[in-house]
Design a protein around this motif. Structure first.
Motif, PDB file in Angstrom:
ATOM      1  N   ARG A 351       2.073  22.306  28.990  1.00 13.12           N
ATOM      2  CA  ARG A 351       1.320  22.179  27.729  1.00 13.12           C
ATOM      3  C   ARG A 351       1.682  20.878  27.000  1.00 13.12           C
ATOM      4  NH1 ARG A 351       2.302  28.325  25.504  1.00 13.12           N
ATOM      5  NH2 ARG A 351       0.958  29.398  27.030  1.00 13.12           N
ATOM      6  N   GLU A 352       0.697  20.457  26.150  1.00 16.66           N
ATOM      7  CA  GLU A 352       0.902  19.304  25.267  1.00 16.66           C
ATOM      8  C   GLU A 352       1.716  19.737  24.055  1.00 16.66           C
ATOM      9  OE1 GLU A 352      -0.007  16.224  25.854  1.00 16.66           O
ATOM     10  OE2 GLU A 352      -0.882  16.749  27.817  1.00 16.66           O
ATOM     11  N   PRO A 353       2.311  18.781  23.317  1.00 21.89           N
ATOM     12  CA  PRO A 353       3.100  19.151  22.112  1.00 21.89           C
ATOM     13  C   PRO A 353       2.302  19.937  21.088  1.00 21.89           C
ATOM     14  CG  PRO A 353       3.566  16.898  22.751  1.00 21.89           C
ATOM     15  CD  PRO A 353       2.458  17.366  23.641  1.00 21.89           C
ATOM     16  N   HIS A 354       1.039  19.556  20.868  1.00 18.13           N
ATOM     17  CA  HIS A 354       0.194  20.262  19.900  1.00 18.13           C
ATOM     18  C   HIS A 354      -0.064  21.699  20.369  1.00 18.13           C
ATOM     19  CE1 HIS A 354      -2.881  21.084  16.950  1.00 18.13           C
ATOM     20  NE2 HIS A 354      -3.767  21.351  17.936  1.00 18.13           N
ATOM     21  N   GLU A 355      -0.287  21.870  21.728  1.00 18.46           N
ATOM     22  CA  GLU A 355      -0.533  23.200  22.268  1.00 18.46           C
ATOM     23  C   GLU A 355       0.710  24.095  22.164  1.00 18.46           C
ATOM     24  OE1 GLU A 355      -3.909  22.033  25.645  1.00 18.46           O
ATOM     25  OE2 GLU A 355      -1.816  22.321  26.235  1.00 18.46           O
ATOM     26  N   ARG A 356       1.885  23.442  22.271  1.00 18.30           N
ATOM     27  CA  ARG A 356       3.116  24.212  22.137  1.00 18.30           C
ATOM     28  C   ARG A 356       3.262  24.771  20.723  1.00 18.30           C
ATOM     29  NH1 ARG A 356       7.174  19.873  24.823  1.00 18.30           N
ATOM     30  NH2 ARG A 356       6.228  19.807  26.888  1.00 18.30           N
ATOM     31  N   LYS A 357       2.949  23.913  19.705  1.00 21.06           N
ATOM     32  CA  LYS A 357       3.045  24.372  18.314  1.00 21.06           C
ATOM     33  C   LYS A 357       2.083  25.512  18.048  1.00 21.06           C
ATOM     34  CE  LYS A 357       4.539  19.926  16.384  1.00 21.06           C
ATOM     35  NZ  LYS A 357       4.190  18.814  15.465  1.00 21.06           N
ATOM     36  N   VAL A 358       0.840  25.374  18.593  1.00 18.47           N
ATOM     37  CA  VAL A 358      -0.169  26.431  18.380  1.00 18.47           C
ATOM     38  C   VAL A 358       0.304  27.731  19.041  1.00 18.47           C
ATOM     39  CG1 VAL A 358      -2.509  27.152  18.941  1.00 18.47           C
ATOM     40  CG2 VAL A 358      -2.070  24.809  18.185  1.00 18.47           C
TER      41      VAL A 358
END
Length: 432
Positions: A351-358
């Protein structure tokens, strides 16, 4: 009759025939004791005349008209108590029966409780048994004795057996036990196809309806022969048979009496050899003379037991039954050992960093939601418990109230019944 009386009767007879010659006198009173008699015997073997020994006694006897025939004899026989061996069926035996001495092969048998004459391999130790032979027709009730051999002088000579003639026909059928085995090659519930017991369809037809059994104890019946393979048949059992079972059939097979009648011709032998007549030898004597040793039966030898490993089908539990089982007994859908789990066989996702936060936010929200949901369920459970307690109290009060009302009703009904009874009693007293 006293001897003196006989002598008194003989005196007038002697005086009457005293002047007659011997030929005329013989025609009236027969041959007197002490007279010489000349016998003419036709069809006598030449060896009897050639090897005649005047020092060897000869006894002459006569036979009836029917006693010259040969046939089957049924006898009752018992091994002599002093004979040191038991007698074996089909072993030659020398019988002294009536005026004859002959060698024959008897079949020993015993009668069962159902009338069956079962073949015996040996004579019983201290009991009578039946014997069937092929020999000269002899009147019923004639006794006989049997010896194993008449050759030579034996220090330990003993009479082998004694007995009596019972019957003169072939009415007795001697049977021996026959055990046939087969093996199943197809199984359909309680029906089974069996091969190896018979060789032809005709043999199966003879035994249709016969009872059969398996080694495990299942009882069955022979139904009908199959076309192929030859000798196979269809059978039914009381339960499902196994492929490892051995099926066997118990039956009885009739045995025929050997037609051996060998007269003892010791008088025809040369001088000095009249006690050397041997006749037919037993199987044991033949093996001893020829140096043959009995070979053991291969099936009777002890050998290591090698059993094939049995493979059983996996246990299948129906879904309806799985629902009723407790959780620990339910079959688990576990992967076989040594295989990679299903979640590790999926392709890896980075996953991308933004996807990890979500994803982290959604996980946190889900955790909070689950916590609130559990708390609400617990509060609802407590409220339900309080509600049930309150309902129970109300039910107790309600039952108490209903009980009081029933008492009032029954009391009023009882007072009414009393009034009716009193009024009926008063009316009856007025009538009197």
């Amino acid at each position: 009759m006293p001897y003196g009386t006989i002598r008194k009767q003989m005196i007038p007879l002697q005086a009457e025939f005293e002047d007659m010659d011997d030929e005329t006198r013989v025609q009236y009173e027969g041959f007197r004791p002490g007279m010489y008699v000349r016998l003419e015997i036709p069809a006598l073997p030449c060896e009897f005349v050639t090897n005649f020994d005047p020092h060897y006694p000869i006894i002459l006897g006569g036979l009836g008209a029917s006693e010259g025939n040969i046939g089957y004899l049924q006898m009752r026989l018992k091994k002599h108590r002093w004979y040191n061996r038991i007698l074996k069926t089909r072993d030659p035996l020398i019988l002294s029966l009536g005026w004859r001495r002959f060698q024959t092969m008897p079949l020993y048998h015993i009668e069962d409780h159902n009338g069956r004459h079962r073949l015996l391999k040996y004579t019983p130790e201290h009991m009578h048994c039946g014997a069937s032979i092929w020999g000269p027709i002899t009147p019923q009730g004639t006794g006989f004795l049997a010896v194993q051999s008449v050759a030579g002088t034996q220090a330990n000579f003993r009479i082998a057996a004694t007995g009596v003639v019972l019957d003169l026909d072939k009415s007795v059928t001697i049977v021996k036990k026959l055990k046939l085995t087969g093996y199943p090659y197809k199984i359909f519930k309680n029906t089974c196809f069996i091969q190896g017991m018979f060789n032809t369809v005709l043999e199966v037809a003879k035994f249709e309806g016969a009872s059969i059994r398996t080694v495990s104890g299942l009882k069955g019946q022979i139904k009908k022969a199959l076309r192929t393979p030859p000798g196979a048949f269809r059978a039914t059992f009381e339960d499902r048979a196994l492929m490892s079972d051995i099926v066997f059939l118990r039956s009885w097979y009739p045995v025929s009496v050997p037609q051996l009648y060998n007269p003892v011709t010791s008088l025809l032998m040369p001088v000095g050899q009249k006690d050397a007549w041997t006749g037919m030898r037993t199987v044991g004597q033949l093996k001893h003379d020829l140096g043959i040793k009995n070979k053991p039966n291969k099936d009777s030898l002890y050998k290591p037991v090698v059993r094939q490993k049995r493979h059983f089908n996996p246990l299948h539990i129906p879904k309806t039954l799985q629902k009723a089982l407790p959780f620990k007994s339910k079959p688990k859908n576990q992967e076989a050992k040594g295989k990679t789990p299903l979640d590790l066989r999926r392709p890896a996702v980075i996953r991308e960093p933004h996807e990890r936060k979500v994803a982290a936010l959604l996980t946190a929200l889900g955790t909070v939601y689950n916590h609130k949901n559990k708390k609400a369920q617990a509060e609802q459970h407590m409220k339900h418990k309080d509600f049930l307690k309150q309902k129970e109290k109300e039910e107790v009060v309600k039952q108490k109230r209903l009980k009081e009302e029933r008492k009032k009703i029954y009391r009023a009904m009882g007072q009414k019944e009393k009034k009716k009874l009193k009024s009926s009693l008063k009316g009856a007293s007025k009538d009197n």
